[in-house]
Design a protein around this motif. Structure first.
Motif, PDB file in Angstrom:
ATOM      1  N   VAL A  32       0.868  -1.171   0.000  1.00 41.10           N
ATOM      2  CA  VAL A  32       0.000   0.000   0.000  1.00 41.10           C
ATOM      3  C   VAL A  32       0.909   1.225   0.000  1.00 41.10           C
ATOM      4  O   VAL A  32       1.771   1.358   0.867  1.00 41.10           O
ATOM      5  CB  VAL A  32      -0.914   0.035   1.251  1.00 41.10           C
ATOM      6  CG1 VAL A  32      -1.770   1.288   1.260  1.00 41.10           C
ATOM      7  CG2 VAL A  32      -1.772  -1.220   1.317  1.00 41.10           C
ATOM      8  N   ILE A  33       0.730   2.105  -0.982  1.00 46.80           N
ATOM      9  CA  ILE A  33       1.531   3.321  -1.069  1.00 46.80           C
ATOM     10  C   ILE A  33       0.596   4.514  -1.016  1.00 46.80           C
ATOM     11  O   ILE A  33      -0.334   4.634  -1.817  1.00 46.80           O
ATOM     12  CB  ILE A  33       2.362   3.362  -2.367  1.00 46.80           C
ATOM     13  CG1 ILE A  33       3.315   2.163  -2.427  1.00 46.80           C
ATOM     14  CG2 ILE A  33       3.149   4.668  -2.451  1.00 46.80           C
ATOM     15  CD1 ILE A  33       4.137   2.078  -3.694  1.00 46.80           C
ATOM     16  N   GLY A  34       0.855   5.408  -0.062  1.00 47.35           N
ATOM     17  CA  GLY A  34       0.015   6.594   0.135  1.00 47.35           C
ATOM     18  C   GLY A  34       0.216   7.648  -0.940  1.00 47.35           C
ATOM     19  O   GLY A  34       1.132   7.583  -1.759  1.00 47.35           O
ATOM     20  N   ASP A  35      -0.651   8.645  -0.922  1.00 46.15           N
ATOM     21  CA  ASP A  35      -0.640   9.733  -1.890  1.00 46.15           C
ATOM     22  C   ASP A  35       0.696  10.483  -1.894  1.00 46.15           C
ATOM     23  O   ASP A  35       1.420  10.519  -0.891  1.00 46.15           O
ATOM     24  CB  ASP A  35      -1.743  10.743  -1.563  1.00 46.15           C
ATOM     25  CG  ASP A  35      -3.140  10.153  -1.637  1.00 46.15           C
ATOM     26  OD1 ASP A  35      -3.305   9.099  -2.274  1.00 46.15           O
ATOM     27  OD2 ASP A  35      -4.052  10.746  -1.047  1.00 46.15           O
ATOM     28  N   SER A  36       0.973  11.127  -3.024  1.00 47.80           N
ATOM     29  CA  SER A  36       2.121  12.036  -3.186  1.00 47.80           C
ATOM     30  C   SER A  36       3.453  11.409  -2.825  1.00 47.80           C
ATOM     31  O   SER A  36       4.310  12.054  -2.226  1.00 47.80           O
ATOM     32  CB  SER A  36       1.890  13.310  -2.363  1.00 47.80           C
ATOM     33  OG  SER A  36       0.685  13.928  -2.731  1.00 47.80           O
ATOM     34  N   THR A  37       3.642  10.150  -3.182  1.00 44.23           N
ATOM     35  CA  THR A  37       4.897   9.446  -2.918  1.00 44.23           C
ATOM     36  C   THR A  37       5.661   9.274  -4.219  1.00 44.23           C
ATOM     37  O   THR A  37       5.073   9.015  -5.261  1.00 44.23           O
ATOM     38  CB  THR A  37       4.621   8.080  -2.262  1.00 44.23           C
ATOM     39  OG1 THR A  37       4.078   8.312  -0.958  1.00 44.23           O
ATOM     40  CG2 THR A  37       5.877   7.253  -2.126  1.00 44.23           C
ATOM     41  N   ILE A  38       6.983   9.441  -4.142  1.00 46.22           N
ATOM     42  CA  ILE A  38       7.858   9.251  -5.293  1.00 46.22           C
ATOM     43  C   ILE A  38       8.697   7.997  -5.057  1.00 46.22           C
ATOM     44  O   ILE A  38       9.352   7.867  -4.023  1.00 46.22           O
ATOM     45  CB  ILE A  38       8.779  10.464  -5.501  1.00 46.22           C
ATOM     46  CG1 ILE A  38       7.944  11.698  -5.826  1.00 46.22           C
ATOM     47  CG2 ILE A  38       9.809  10.177  -6.598  1.00 46.22           C
ATOM     48  CD1 ILE A  38       8.737  12.988  -5.857  1.00 46.22           C
ATOM     49  N   VAL A  39       8.636   7.078  -6.007  1.00 48.50           N
ATOM     50  CA  VAL A  39       9.436   5.860  -5.986  1.00 48.50           C
ATOM     51  C   VAL A  39      10.367   5.961  -7.193  1.00 48.50           C
ATOM     52  O   VAL A  39       9.902   5.944  -8.335  1.00 48.50           O
ATOM     53  CB  VAL A  39       8.544   4.599  -6.082  1.00 48.50           C
ATOM     54  CG1 VAL A  39       9.386   3.345  -6.145  1.00 48.50           C
ATOM     55  CG2 VAL A  39       7.555   4.544  -4.928  1.00 48.50           C
ATOM     56  N   GLN A  40      11.665   6.076  -6.956  1.00 53.81           N
ATOM     57  CA  GLN A  40      12.596   6.242  -8.071  1.00 53.81           C
ATOM     58  C   GLN A  40      12.854   4.907  -8.777  1.00 53.81           C
ATOM     59  O   GLN A  40      12.150   3.937  -8.551  1.00 53.81           O
ATOM     60  CB  GLN A  40      13.891   6.870  -7.580  1.00 53.81           C
ATOM     61  CG  GLN A  40      13.705   8.335  -7.192  1.00 53.81           C
ATOM     62  CD  GLN A  40      15.008   9.031  -6.922  1.00 53.81           C
ATOM     63  OE1 GLN A  40      15.912   8.486  -6.308  1.00 53.81           O
ATOM     64  NE2 GLN A  40      15.116  10.270  -7.392  1.00 53.81           N
ATOM     65  N   SER A  41      13.880   4.836  -9.615  1.00 52.50           N
ATOM     66  CA  SER A  41      14.128   3.656 -10.439  1.00 52.50           C
ATOM     67  C   SER A  41      14.702   2.481  -9.662  1.00 52.50           C
ATOM     68  O   SER A  41      15.330   2.657  -8.617  1.00 52.50           O
ATOM     69  CB  SER A  41      15.090   4.005 -11.577  1.00 52.50           C
ATOM     70  OG  SER A  41      16.370   4.282 -11.065  1.00 52.50           O
ATOM     71  N   HIS A  42      14.473   1.279 -10.186  1.00 55.11           N
ATOM     72  CA  HIS A  42      15.041   0.030  -9.677  1.00 55.11           C
ATOM     73  C   HIS A  42      14.703  -0.233  -8.205  1.00 55.11           C
ATOM     74  O   HIS A  42      15.490  -0.811  -7.466  1.00 55.11           O
ATOM     75  CB  HIS A  42      16.558  -0.002  -9.893  1.00 55.11           C
ATOM     76  CG  HIS A  42      16.942   0.058 -11.329  1.00 55.11           C
ATOM     77  ND1 HIS A  42      17.121   1.248 -11.990  1.00 55.11           N
ATOM     78  CD2 HIS A  42      17.160  -0.927 -12.234  1.00 55.11           C
ATOM     79  CE1 HIS A  42      17.454   0.994 -13.249  1.00 55.11           C
ATOM     80  NE2 HIS A  42      17.477  -0.322 -13.428  1.00 55.11           N
ATOM     81  N   VAL A  43      13.542   0.174  -7.762  1.00 57.08           N
ATOM     82  CA  VAL A  43      13.092  -0.044  -6.386  1.00 57.08           C
ATOM     83  C   VAL A  43      12.254  -1.320  -6.345  1.00 57.08           C
ATOM     84  O   VAL A  43      11.474  -1.584  -7.262  1.00 57.08           O
ATOM     85  CB  VAL A  43      12.263   1.163  -5.887  1.00 57.08           C
ATOM     86  CG1 VAL A  43      11.612   0.879  -4.544  1.00 57.08           C
ATOM     87  CG2 VAL A  43      13.129   2.408  -5.806  1.00 57.08           C
ATOM     88  N   VAL A  44      12.409  -2.099  -5.273  1.00 54.67           N
ATOM     89  CA  VAL A  44      11.574  -3.278  -5.048  1.00 54.67           C
ATOM     90  C   VAL A  44      10.854  -3.070  -3.723  1.00 54.67           C
ATOM     91  O   VAL A  44      11.488  -2.842  -2.695  1.00 54.67           O
ATOM     92  CB  VAL A  44      12.418  -4.577  -4.987  1.00 54.67           C
ATOM     93  CG1 VAL A  44      11.530  -5.770  -4.642  1.00 54.67           C
ATOM     94  CG2 VAL A  44      13.149  -4.806  -6.290  1.00 54.67           C
TER      95      VAL A  44
END
Length: 83
Positions: A32-44
């Motif tokens: 579950v990922i909340g609003d306004s979140t940034i996940v950059q590249s190559h993330v698991v």
């Protein structure tokens, strides 16, 4: 919502509004990922993980998987016995 075409999001993942997910990132079914979140590249991100609102997860982060430290024991609590 900006999701790079190479990102893999499981259909069971719950993704908030105004999210950015970078190239080659993988989001598992119980995440579950909340609003306004940034996940950059190559993330698991896998397992039963809940990420709140307004977070920044940097390149190559792994969240929710067992650590690669062979001495890690989930039964051990952090405290005076932590070495």
């Amino acid at each position: 919502m900006k999701i790079h075409p190479t990102a893999i999001l499981d259909a069971g993942a719950q993704i908030g509004a105004d999210i950015e997910i970078g190239p080659f990132s993988t989001i598992g079914p119980e995440v579950v990922i909340g609003d306004s979140t940034i996940v950059q590249s190559h993330v698991v991100i896998e397992g039963e993980v809940v990420i709140g609102t307004g977070n920044f997860i940097g390149h190559g982060a792994v969240i929710g998987a067992p650590p690669q430290d062979l001495a890690f024991s989930p039964e051990r609590k952090r405290g005076r016995d932590w070495q």
